[in-house]
Design a protein around this motif. Structure first.
Motif: not given
Length: 292
Positions: A274-279
């Motif tokens: 999720y963090a990678s997708q948002q970044i």
């Protein structure tokens, strides 16, 4: 060449992690680590050093023991408490960490026993990473003039980027609003502020955005670990909704970020969580704003 500078109101908000991910997503940009007081981008990007240079700035005083008559004039006049009595009481010496290199002691010394020498304050490096060239630096403990070193790092990165025909420079700026930050955001095409959903995070964000507004630099912000306090996140977004500053995304608390740090990798290369997708979404918005 366009310049993206990532800053924060304080250390520890995740700006370096975000910048490292941007470097990997950009593919081939020149990167400058301008957080010279606490440089750590190299821990993630693993640069291979090609060249290193000493950062010489200012002067330090030393006492020539053979000429010194122990008159105490330098001890009496030093405003920085840099002149110390020797333990045996026979003369004086100068504490290099306390000396500001003002030269008053040298002017006042009747025996011409004080020497002013150029001072080495740190080192700067030109390196290669798997994502492109990188310029970074290390300021020695207690050394000053980090703003000047920031300017040196940025100028060298820009020179290398132009020589290699690169279109983008990514800058990991220092935290806060002092001289090093001002040096890092000069000539920026866009400043991205990374903050956290706390009351102090809101105040820090206000301060850095006041700085970018003063210099008329386009700015955006994102909130890291937004889900720790969603109410504060909403409040921060609402605070700037009518301003020229754009909110461009939330990054959740995600253990993959910690795991990626332990592996010394940008999180977007470590997983597709999720963090990678948002970044990645924030990076896409940054590219749109900069016309990349």
């Amino acid at each position: 060449m366009k310049e993206l500078v990532v800053i924060s109101g304080k250390g520890g908000t995740g700006k370096t992690s975000v910048l490292a991910s941007f470097a990997s997503l950009a593919g081939n940009a020149v990167t400058a680590d301008c957080d010279v007081d606490a440089a750590d981008l190299h821990l993630v990007l693993k640069p291979q050093k090609i060249r290193s240079e000493d950062f010489i700035n200012g002067r330090k005083a030393t006492i020539d023991g053979e000429k010194c008559t122990a008159c105490g004039e330098c001890y009496r006049l030093c405003r920085f408490d840099a002149v110390k009595e020797k333990r045996d009481g026979r003369g004086y010496l100068i504490d290099a960490l306390s000396c500001e290199g003002c030269g008053l002691c040298r002017l006042a010394c009747p025996a011409d026993a004080i020497i002013l020498e150029e001072a080495g304050c740190g080192q700067w490096f030109v390196s290669e990473t798997k994502y492109g060239p990188m310029v970074h630096a290390r300021l020695y403990p207690g050394a000053g003039n980090s703003g000047r070193l920031v300017t040196l790092v940025k100028n060298e990165a820009k020179k290398i980027g132009e020589e290699k025909g690169l279109d983008l420079m990514l800058v990991d700026g220092p935290p806060g609003t002092g001289c090093p930050v001002i040096a890092s955001i000069s000539c920026a095409s866009l400043v991205l502020a990374v903050t956290e959903p706390t009351f102090s995070g809101l105040q820090d964000l206000r301060r850095v955005l006041e700085l970018t507004a003063h210099f008329k630099i386009p700015a955006a912000f994102c909130i890291n670990k937004w889900d720790i306090n969603s109410r504060n996140t909403d409040m921060m977004i609402d605070t700037f909704k009518d301003s020229d500053v754009r909110f461009i995304g939330n990054i959740p608390y995600d253990m993959d970020v910690t795991r990626a740090q332990l592996k010394a990798m940008p999180v977007v290369q470590f997983s597709d969580g999720y963090a990678s997708q948002q970044i990645r979404r924030i990076w896409e918005e940054v590219c749109r704003m900069m016309g990349l």
